[in-house]
Design a protein around this motif. Structure first.
Motif, PDB file in Angstrom:
ATOM      1  N   ASP A  68       0.840  -1.201   0.000  1.00 24.62           N
ATOM      2  CA  ASP A  68       0.000   0.000   0.000  1.00 24.62           C
ATOM      3  C   ASP A  68       0.871   1.245   0.000  1.00 24.62           C
ATOM      4  N   VAL A  69       0.287   2.330  -0.461  1.00 24.16           N
ATOM      5  CA  VAL A  69       0.967   3.620  -0.490  1.00 24.16           C
ATOM      6  C   VAL A  69      -0.020   4.690  -0.033  1.00 24.16           C
ATOM      7  N   SER A  70       0.462   5.584   0.821  1.00 28.52           N
ATOM      8  CA  SER A  70      -0.315   6.746   1.250  1.00 28.52           C
ATOM      9  C   SER A  70       0.372   7.996   0.727  1.00 28.52           C
ATOM     10  N   ALA A  71      -0.419   8.969   0.290  1.00 29.63           N
ATOM     11  CA  ALA A  71       0.143  10.198  -0.264  1.00 29.63           C
ATOM     12  C   ALA A  71      -0.621  11.402   0.270  1.00 29.63           C
ATOM     13  N   TYR A  72       0.137  12.471   0.571  1.00 29.41           N
ATOM     14  CA  TYR A  72      -0.462  13.712   1.072  1.00 29.41           C
ATOM     15  C   TYR A  72       0.136  14.890   0.318  1.00 29.41           C
ATOM     16  N   GLY A  73      -0.715  15.846  -0.014  1.00 31.90           N
ATOM     17  CA  GLY A  73      -0.235  17.075  -0.614  1.00 31.90           C
ATOM     18  C   GLY A  73       0.407  17.986   0.415  1.00 31.90           C
ATOM     19  N   LYS A  74       1.041  19.036  -0.049  1.00 28.73           N
ATOM     20  CA  LYS A  74       1.699  19.976   0.852  1.00 28.73           C
ATOM     21  C   LYS A  74       0.648  20.745   1.652  1.00 28.73           C
ATOM     22  N   TYR A  75       1.055  21.247   2.817  1.00 27.93           N
ATOM     23  CA  TYR A  75       0.161  22.069   3.620  1.00 27.93           C
ATOM     24  C   TYR A  75       0.992  22.932   4.564  1.00 27.93           C
ATOM     25  N   LYS A  76       0.343  23.902   5.157  1.00 30.25           N
ATOM     26  CA  LYS A  76       0.998  24.758   6.155  1.00 30.25           C
ATOM     27  C   LYS A  76       0.413  24.445   7.516  1.00 30.25           C
ATOM     28  N   THR A  77       1.115  24.826   8.566  1.00 32.25           N
ATOM     29  CA  THR A  77       0.676  24.529   9.922  1.00 32.25           C
ATOM     30  C   THR A  77       0.313  25.789  10.705  1.00 32.25           C
ATOM     31  N   HIS A  78       0.411  26.966  10.062  1.00 34.54           N
ATOM     32  CA  HIS A  78       0.173  28.213  10.787  1.00 34.54           C
ATOM     33  C   HIS A  78      -0.216  29.298   9.800  1.00 34.54           C
ATOM     34  N   PHE A  79      -1.127  30.171  10.208  1.00 31.13           N
ATOM     35  CA  PHE A  79      -1.356  31.398   9.461  1.00 31.13           C
ATOM     36  C   PHE A  79      -0.198  32.355   9.751  1.00 31.13           C
ATOM     37  N   ASN A  80      -0.171  33.490   9.039  1.00 30.89           N
ATOM     38  CA  ASN A  80       1.021  34.355   9.117  1.00 30.89           C
ATOM     39  C   ASN A  80       2.246  33.463   8.915  1.00 30.89           C
ATOM     40  N   THR A  81       2.235  32.758   7.803  1.00 34.31           N
ATOM     41  CA  THR A  81       3.118  31.621   7.574  1.00 34.31           C
ATOM     42  C   THR A  81       4.578  32.031   7.421  1.00 34.31           C
ATOM     43  N   LYS A  82       5.440  31.328   8.168  1.00 35.27           N
ATOM     44  CA  LYS A  82       6.884  31.456   8.020  1.00 35.27           C
ATOM     45  C   LYS A  82       7.405  30.221   7.273  1.00 35.27           C
ATOM     46  N   ASP A  83       8.674  30.280   6.869  1.00 38.08           N
ATOM     47  CA  ASP A  83       9.241  29.153   6.130  1.00 38.08           C
ATOM     48  C   ASP A  83       9.140  27.859   6.921  1.00 38.08           C
ATOM     49  N   GLY A  84       9.281  27.962   8.251  1.00 33.68           N
ATOM     50  CA  GLY A  84       9.232  26.777   9.089  1.00 33.68           C
ATOM     51  C   GLY A  84       7.845  26.242   9.342  1.00 33.68           C
ATOM     52  N   ASP A  85       6.825  26.807   8.672  1.00 36.95           N
ATOM     53  CA  ASP A  85       5.447  26.345   8.838  1.00 36.95           C
ATOM     54  C   ASP A  85       4.959  25.539   7.635  1.00 36.95           C
ATOM     55  N   ASN A  86       5.796  25.336   6.645  1.00 37.18           N
ATOM     56  CA  ASN A  86       5.382  24.641   5.427  1.00 37.18           C
ATOM     57  C   ASN A  86       5.825  23.179   5.453  1.00 37.18           C
ATOM     58  N   VAL A  87       4.886  22.285   5.177  1.00 37.81           N
ATOM     59  CA  VAL A  87       5.174  20.856   5.121  1.00 37.81           C
ATOM     60  C   VAL A  87       5.077  20.407   3.665  1.00 37.81           C
ATOM     61  N   PRO A  88       6.157  19.896   3.081  1.00 33.69           N
ATOM     62  CA  PRO A  88       6.116  19.456   1.684  1.00 33.69           C
ATOM     63  C   PRO A  88       5.247  18.197   1.513  1.00 33.69           C
ATOM     64  N   ALA A  89       4.809  17.972   0.296  1.00 36.41           N
ATOM     65  CA  ALA A  89       4.065  16.749  -0.021  1.00 36.41           C
ATOM     66  C   ALA A  89       4.969  15.531   0.186  1.00 36.41           C
ATOM     67  N   TYR A  90       4.346  14.412   0.539  1.00 32.06           N
ATOM     68  CA  TYR A  90       5.136  13.192   0.716  1.00 32.06           C
ATOM     69  C   TYR A  90       4.279  11.963   0.459  1.00 32.06           C
ATOM     70  N   GLN A  91       4.956  10.840   0.201  1.00 33.24           N
ATOM     71  CA  GLN A  91       4.320   9.541   0.012  1.00 33.24           C
ATOM     72  C   GLN A  91       5.102   8.517   0.839  1.00 33.24           C
ATOM     73  N   VAL A  92       4.404   7.465   1.273  1.00 36.46           N
ATOM     74  CA  VAL A  92       5.066   6.406   2.035  1.00 36.46           C
ATOM     75  C   VAL A  92       4.531   5.058   1.563  1.00 36.46           C
ATOM     76  N   PHE A  93       5.442   4.102   1.384  1.00 36.39           N
ATOM     77  CA  PHE A  93       5.122   2.789   0.832  1.00 36.39           C
ATOM     78  C   PHE A  93       5.316   1.726   1.909  1.00 36.39           C
ATOM     79  N   ASN A  94       4.344   0.815   2.039  1.00 33.41           N
ATOM     80  CA  ASN A  94       4.379  -0.220   3.068  1.00 33.41           C
ATOM     81  C   ASN A  94       4.134  -1.599   2.462  1.00 33.41           C
ATOM     82  N   LEU A  95       4.680  -2.623   3.112  1.00 30.10           N
ATOM     83  CA  LEU A  95       4.441  -4.016   2.725  1.00 30.10           C
ATOM     84  C   LEU A  95       4.056  -4.820   3.967  1.00 30.10           C
TER      85      LEU A  95
END
Length: 788
Positions: free
Chosen positions: A701-728
């Protein structure tokens, strides 16, 4: 606005078009259907407080059975969340349909019920089924169910069967010291034939986290355990009474979050002997520069700090967080199948006693780590809930109805030690605190509390919250000869909320007495229409409302009085409101070999209950802040490609944004909501086969998520890049009593970020830049066994 309207119309058009397009296919498939078509009908749920199939419910519902939980190695409900369309849980709390609120990682927009009790019990040991209801459930499930509701249904005692069963699992994560373990054991004992039975189940779990505090050497670790005892009595045919007791404990230590801040230096104190000074010293401070590319640990400990592959798991804190939490829950469930040949009755009541102690390190924010200060928290409460409902007796009647009453009260007693802040003892520390804070904290502790180590206290004299509600849900099904059946469903909930709070603060930071109380009442409605042209196909339209209750803020600390956001604080905040518009289609095609459900929705959210962080003092309060809108499309499906090969595809698109400027949280109209990826997807392929004459199974199986932010008044450290993870994973049934399985998560050891956020909105050199990484490659071995 034109783009928004276009998107909304496009999503609705897509749902309607898909429904009409699939209708001929469904009819053709149904014409050749046989008994195998019953496969989807087996999946029954009780989301509308009655037993029915997923196809019959005019809302978006997912259900996970005990067999699937075992096969997929789901130990906690959070394992299920990653498989759901339209779901996100960056910090463990489930967020559905983009309803995340403000900058808080725990928005409480999803309600969790265990056996119809509002209780967040997510350990999946000895669980019969988990249901996930998307969208506001304000009529049947009340407050906090604005994004959706999770229903955990435990296995009940069996009157005619003795069972002894258990599960053991061990796992190891790359670059993490130690092993995770989980052990469960359960027994079912018939005591009186067809009359009385007892079921006891317990679990002990120990999880080692990756973060290590280099200042103390403590590694993150979490220990949890529970014991659940149920006694089922059937005094007569059609009547059952189930008594239950749960002891639930949780004991974590250390931090779950890393720190990526690069302070460029650190403060240190310089002491000069001074016999005229009260504590014998004159104090000054020095800023010690370090390489601006160094993280905090290396900066503070020096260049000799050994770097390596796991530097990212190193933090520097003068204290380690710890918590001791326990709950004792007593409940009773009564079901009477027939009352006067008119209705069935169900009653669920519960009483719980909760207590927790914890430590928070405040040395960083209050003292720049130059001396030690910390807070010990103590909280306790008693909570009582009752729900009674009556339902129509005849399950075959076209008229179906449910009426009920709900009562919930939480009482928080006089707690003098609700919060104590402590200061490290010693003349040097006393002199340093007087220098840094410009107040004689030690003397204040002696004068006010008779203890030089205590410098601030928050006392709760009393507090309580009460909710009462009447609810009703009515549906009528029209049968036609050529067009199938139509169902109209309506629901209403009349709620009344009251609360009271009396607190006092005393010491270094504030001298306040806060006395607040409030009352709210209102109605929440639901209306749906569904069409089932064939037995295994349905289309529905739904309007539903939800709310989260208002409440009272604690006192405003003196250190926060001049914070720019303090002026927006009020003693009391009110409920927020949700309006949900939804179209959906569900079907089971090709003799049940392909089933799917899809929904498109539009949500308006007003008076958002939001956490407001005051940057200058490190405290928060709750406020009603602005409005938002969420729109999206969800799709979940299961396909049997062959008799032994199946495919699951779940996916969603979510667009959740503010619809007006919101200065309190630093948000502007059009800003995307925090913690909400625009898309998520889950794809799984299952292959069953025989090995040495016994059933075996492999899944990828594979799970995938798009990018998102964790805070308004967004700083660089508030951005989470998209990622995928593969499991067996693989499972082998050694014999009728033993199942052995292997699970390899994050097969490629992908380095990704699940969550990150800058604590400060300024360029503070002391505040943390929080981060949590995706779990590294993890191998788990699981053994399920049945003794009898």
């Amino acid at each position: 606005m034109n783009n928004n309207k276009l998107l909304k119309r496009s999503l609705i058009s897509t749902a309607i078009f898909s429904s009409l397009f699939m209708l001929p296919t469904v009819a053709a498939a149904d014409a050749g259907a046989d008994e195998n078509q019953q496969s989807l009908e087996v999946i029954t749920v009780t989301s509308r407080k009655k037993v029915e199939s997923i196809l019959e419910i005019p809302m978006s519902v997912s259900a996970v059975s005990a067999a699937e939980m075992s096969n997929r190695n789901y130990l906690d409900a959070s394992d299920i969340y990653r498989t759901l369309a339209g779901a996100a849980a960056p910090r463990g709390e489930l967020i559905l349909r983009g309803l995340s609120g403000g900058n808080d990682t725990t928005p409480d927009t999803t309600a969790i019920f265990t056996d119809d009790i509002p209780y967040e019990f997510t350990n999946l040991a000895d669980i019969e089924r988990v249901e996930i209801l998307r969208g506001p459930q304000g009529t049947l499930y009340g407050s906090n169910a604005i994004g959706g509701t999770v229903r955990v249904i435990t296995n009940k005692p069996r009157l005619d069967e003795f069972e002894l069963f258990g599960t053991m699992q061990g796992s190891a994560e790359k670059d993490v010291d130690g092993y995770d373990s989980s052990m469960s054991l359960g027994i079912n004992i018939p005591l009186v034939d067809n009359t009385l039975a007892m079921r006891v189940n317990g679990n002990i779990t120990n999880n080692m986290g990756p973060m290590v505090n280099k200042a103390t050497g403590v590694q993150r670790e979490s220990k949890t355990s529970f014991l659940r005892t149920q006694l089922l009595w059937q005094p007569m045919e059609g009547t059952t009474i189930n008594f239950a007791y749960v002891r639930d404990e949780r004991n974590p230590q250390g931090t779950t979050l890393g720190d990526t801040s690069k302070p460029g230096g650190y403060f240190s104190l310089d002491y000069k002997d001074d016999p005229d000074a009260k504590y014998g010293y004159t104090v000054s401070h020095t800023w010690n520069e370090c390489n601006p590319d160094w993280g905090r640990v290396r900066c503070v400990q020096g260049s000799e700090f050994i770097t390596g592959a796991i530097d990212k798991y190193s933090v520097y804190n003068t204290f380690d967080y710890w918590e001791e939490e326990q709950t004792d829950l007593f409940s009773i469930a009564i079901n009477v199948d027939n009352i006067a040949d008119v209705a069935s009755l169900s009653y669920t009541g519960s009483y719980r006693d909760y207590e927790t102690h914890s430590l928070d390190d405040w040395s960083r924010l209050d003292a720049s780590d130059m001396f030690k200060t910390w807070i010990i928290n103590h909280d306790e409460y008693e909570r009582t809930t009752h729900e009674v409902r009556l339902q129509n007796l005849d399950a075959n009647s076209p008229l179906s109805w449910t009426v009920g009453f709900f009562y919930d009260k939480t009482e928080e007693p006089n707690t003098p030690d609700y919060q104590w802040q402590y200061l490290e003892l010693g003349d040097k520390v006393a002199a340093a605190a007087q220098y840094w804070w410009d107040v004689d904290a030690r003397q204040m502790g002696i004068d006010k509390f008779g203890d030089p180590a205590k410098i601030w206290n928050l006392r709760r004299y009393s507090a309580w919250e009460e909710e009462q509600a009447l609810f009703a849900d009515v549906s009528y099904t029209f049968q036609t000869q050529d067009l199938g059946e139509f169902e109209i469903n309506a629901g209403v909930r009349r709620f009344d909320l009251e609360d009271y709070s009396h607190t006092e603060t005393e010491g270094v930071w504030s001298e306040n007495v806060t006395l607040t109380a409030g009352q709210e009442d209102g109605n929440r409605y639901k209306l749906s229409a569904s069409w089932r042209p064939e037995k295994h196909y349905s289309v529905y339209a739904l309007y539903s409302e939800g709310y989260r209750p208002g409440g009272n803020n604690g006192p405003l600390a003196q250190a926060c009085v001049n914070d720019p956001k303090a002026g927006n604080r009020k003693d009391r905040y009110t409920s927020d409101a949700i309006d949900n518009y939804e179209l959906g289609v569900k079907a089971s095609l090709f003799d049940g070999r392909f089933s799917f459900s899809s929904a498109v929705y539009h949500i308006d959210w007003t008076d958002i209950k939001t956490d407001i962080y005051m940057d200058t003092c490190g405290f928060s309060y709750t406020a009603n802040a602005g409005a938002a809108q969420s729109r999206g499309l969800e799709f979940e499906s299961t396909a049997s490609l062959t008799d032994d090969l199946s495919l699951i595809v779940n996916a969603s698109y979510t667009k959740s944004e503010l619809t007006e400027d919101n200065a309190s949280i630093g948000g502007s109209k059009g800003d995307e909501m925090a913690l909400v990826p625009k898309y998520n997807a889950y794809i799984a392929l299952d292959q069953e086969f025989e090995f040495r004459g016994r059933p075996a199974f492999i899944r990828a199986d594979v799970s995938a998520y798009g990018k998102y932010k964790t805070h308004f008044n967004t700083k660089d450290g508030d951005n989470v890049p998209a990622y995928q993870v593969f499991n067996l994973s693989a499972r082998y049934e050694v014999n009728d009593n033993v199942k052995l399985s292997l699970h390899l998560n994050n097969v490629f050891n992908k380095e990704a970020i699940k969550y990150q956020s800058d604590r400060s909105r300024t360029d503070s050199t002391t505040a943390q830049k929080y981060i949590e990484f995706l779990q590294g490659r993890t191998l788990a071995v699981r053994l399920d066994y049945i003794f009898f």
